[in-house]
Design an enzyme around this catalytic site. Structure first.
Site, PDB file in Angstrom:
ATOM      1  N   CYS A  30       3.665  17.282  65.937  1.00  0.00           N
ATOM      2  CA  CYS A  30       3.550  18.562  66.762  1.00  0.00           C
ATOM      3  C   CYS A  30       4.474  18.786  67.636  1.00  0.00           C
ATOM      4  O   CYS A  30       4.723  18.077  68.565  1.00  0.00           O
ATOM      5  CB  CYS A  30       2.050  18.336  67.465  1.00  0.00           C
ATOM      6  N   CYS A  33       3.212  19.132  71.213  1.00  0.00           N
ATOM      7  CA  CYS A  33       2.837  17.777  71.815  1.00  0.00           C
ATOM      8  C   CYS A  33       3.922  17.115  72.479  1.00  0.00           C
ATOM      9  O   CYS A  33       3.577  16.385  73.395  1.00  0.00           O
ATOM     10  CB  CYS A  33       2.205  17.038  70.674  1.00  0.00           C
TER      11      CYS A  33
END
Length: 105
Positions: A30, A33
């Site tokens: 991600c 993230c």
């Protein structure tokens, strides 16, 4: 260093903590993230002894992500006395996360 929290340790580390706990639900693939990760690491150092700051890899540990309705990542939850007191979805500035911890202290 942010604490690695797993499904097995979540209850003890997060729900039974006598301090506020910030949990970053993330995954290695991600992109957003990876933007939040360094902020979480900084906060874990800055709040050491006052709050617990940890991360849950949702690819490996799905039980509590499902329980708390984490549908998008990154999602950062703040717990106090085992209850969610703050939820941030997506990338936010460091101050937003720090304010969330401060509010729970």
């Amino acid at each position: 260093m942010a604490l690695e929290i797993t499904d097995a340790s979540f209850d003890e580390v997060v729900l039974k903590s006598d301090k506020p706990v910030m949990v970053d639900f993330w995954a290695a693939w991600c992109g957003p993230c990876r933007m939040v990760g360094p902020i979480i690491e900084e906060l874990s150092t800055e709040y050491e002894g006052k709050a617990v700051v940890g991360k849950v890899d949702v690819d490996v540990n799905q039980q509590f992500a499902a329980k708390y309705g984490v549908r998008n990542i990154p999602t950062v939850l703040v717990f106090k006395n085992g209850e969610i007191v703050n939820r941030q979805v997506g990338v936010s500035p460091k101050k937003v996360y720090a304010d969330a911890i401060d509010a729970a202290l």
